[in-house]
Design a protein around this motif. Sequence first.
Motif, PDB file in Angstrom:
ATOM      1  N   ASP A   1      11.085 -11.138  -6.804  1.00 61.01           N
ATOM      2  CA  ASP A   1      12.100 -11.735  -5.930  1.00 61.01           C
ATOM      3  C   ASP A   1      12.871 -12.858  -6.632  1.00 61.01           C
ATOM      4  O   ASP A   1      14.070 -13.014  -6.448  1.00 61.01           O
ATOM      5  CB  ASP A   1      11.490 -12.235  -4.620  1.00 61.01           C
ATOM      6  N   ASP A   2      12.172 -13.612  -7.488  1.00 60.08           N
ATOM      7  CA  ASP A   2      12.808 -14.733  -8.197  1.00 60.08           C
ATOM      8  C   ASP A   2      13.962 -14.273  -9.087  1.00 60.08           C
ATOM      9  O   ASP A   2      14.849 -15.046  -9.410  1.00 60.08           O
ATOM     10  CB  ASP A   2      11.805 -15.476  -9.096  1.00 60.08           C
TER      11      ASP A   2
ATOM     12  N   GLU B   1      14.717 -18.491  -1.725  1.00 60.67           N
ATOM     13  CA  GLU B   1      14.914 -18.241  -3.152  1.00 60.67           C
ATOM     14  C   GLU B   1      16.396 -18.370  -3.533  1.00 60.67           C
ATOM     15  O   GLU B   1      16.752 -18.937  -4.562  1.00 60.67           O
ATOM     16  CB  GLU B   1      14.408 -16.830  -3.473  1.00 60.67           C
TER      17      GLU B   1
HETATM   18 ZN    ZN Z   1       8.437 -15.395  -5.742  1.00 59.06          ZN
END
Ligand code: ZN
Length: 226
Positions: free
Chosen positions: A56-57, A77
């Motif tokens: 996800d980052d 994020e």
């Molecule tokens: Zn993450």
Amino acid sequence: TAPARDRLRIAIQKNGRLAEPARSLLTACGLSWRQSRDKLFCYGESLPVDLLLVRDDDIPGLIADGVCDFGIVGRNELDEQGAARRRIGLPDAYQALRGLNFGQCRLMLAVPEEWEWTGVEQLAGKRIATSYPAILADWLAARGVDAQVVELSGSVEIAPRLGTADLICDLVSSGATLAANQLKPVETLLESEAVLAGPVRTPDDARAGLMAMLLRRLDGVVNVQD
Ligand code: ZN
Ligand code: PRP
Ligand code: MG
């Protein structure tokens, strides 16, 4: 600028809380994929829309670099990397286009249970462990609080017990992680949920029509769920 493409690429989380609901949502929008062997890239069958399965980052950066056109990622994020970009003078490169009604959580300050919380003035001189250093630094600065931000990429909740920080700033969903670590939430910095993220400017090739169509389908599916 990234080269023209005639297929759309959507980045979603490979493993984790958002992975399964993100995939289900796109399936409900009529997308299907031929499973690739390594499963990091899924070739779109029903439409020219491919899936990229990533951490996800990495999703905000993939959109910023034009590698992907859309991404499904937590607002936390997206905001963190947006705040980090702004801190070093980079322009906004992506935006949250739609809230998706799943992955709800809060970015919160949490202190040891025995603390008596009286307010943000209490944070002066304290060390705060977090994986969201840019959001936290902006939040502290807006309140004129001088505290030390200790950046950790994971297991933030253990920092107070290890003595590497006095308190933490982390995501809270059920609250089970805080409770298991004798911490209590005291301030909310951000209400988060999964969002569809996209570029600031729509590409001017075949992808524009696909993007508009997918947004329409998504609006239909997400509104029906309400
Ligand atoms: Zn993450
Ligand atoms: C967040 C956070 C906590 C947990 C809190 O992690 O860092 O570990 O969720 O959830 P709870 O209140 O339901 O216990 P996340 O699932 O986002 O994964 P990560 O820490 O590996 O990024
Ligand atoms: Mg965690």
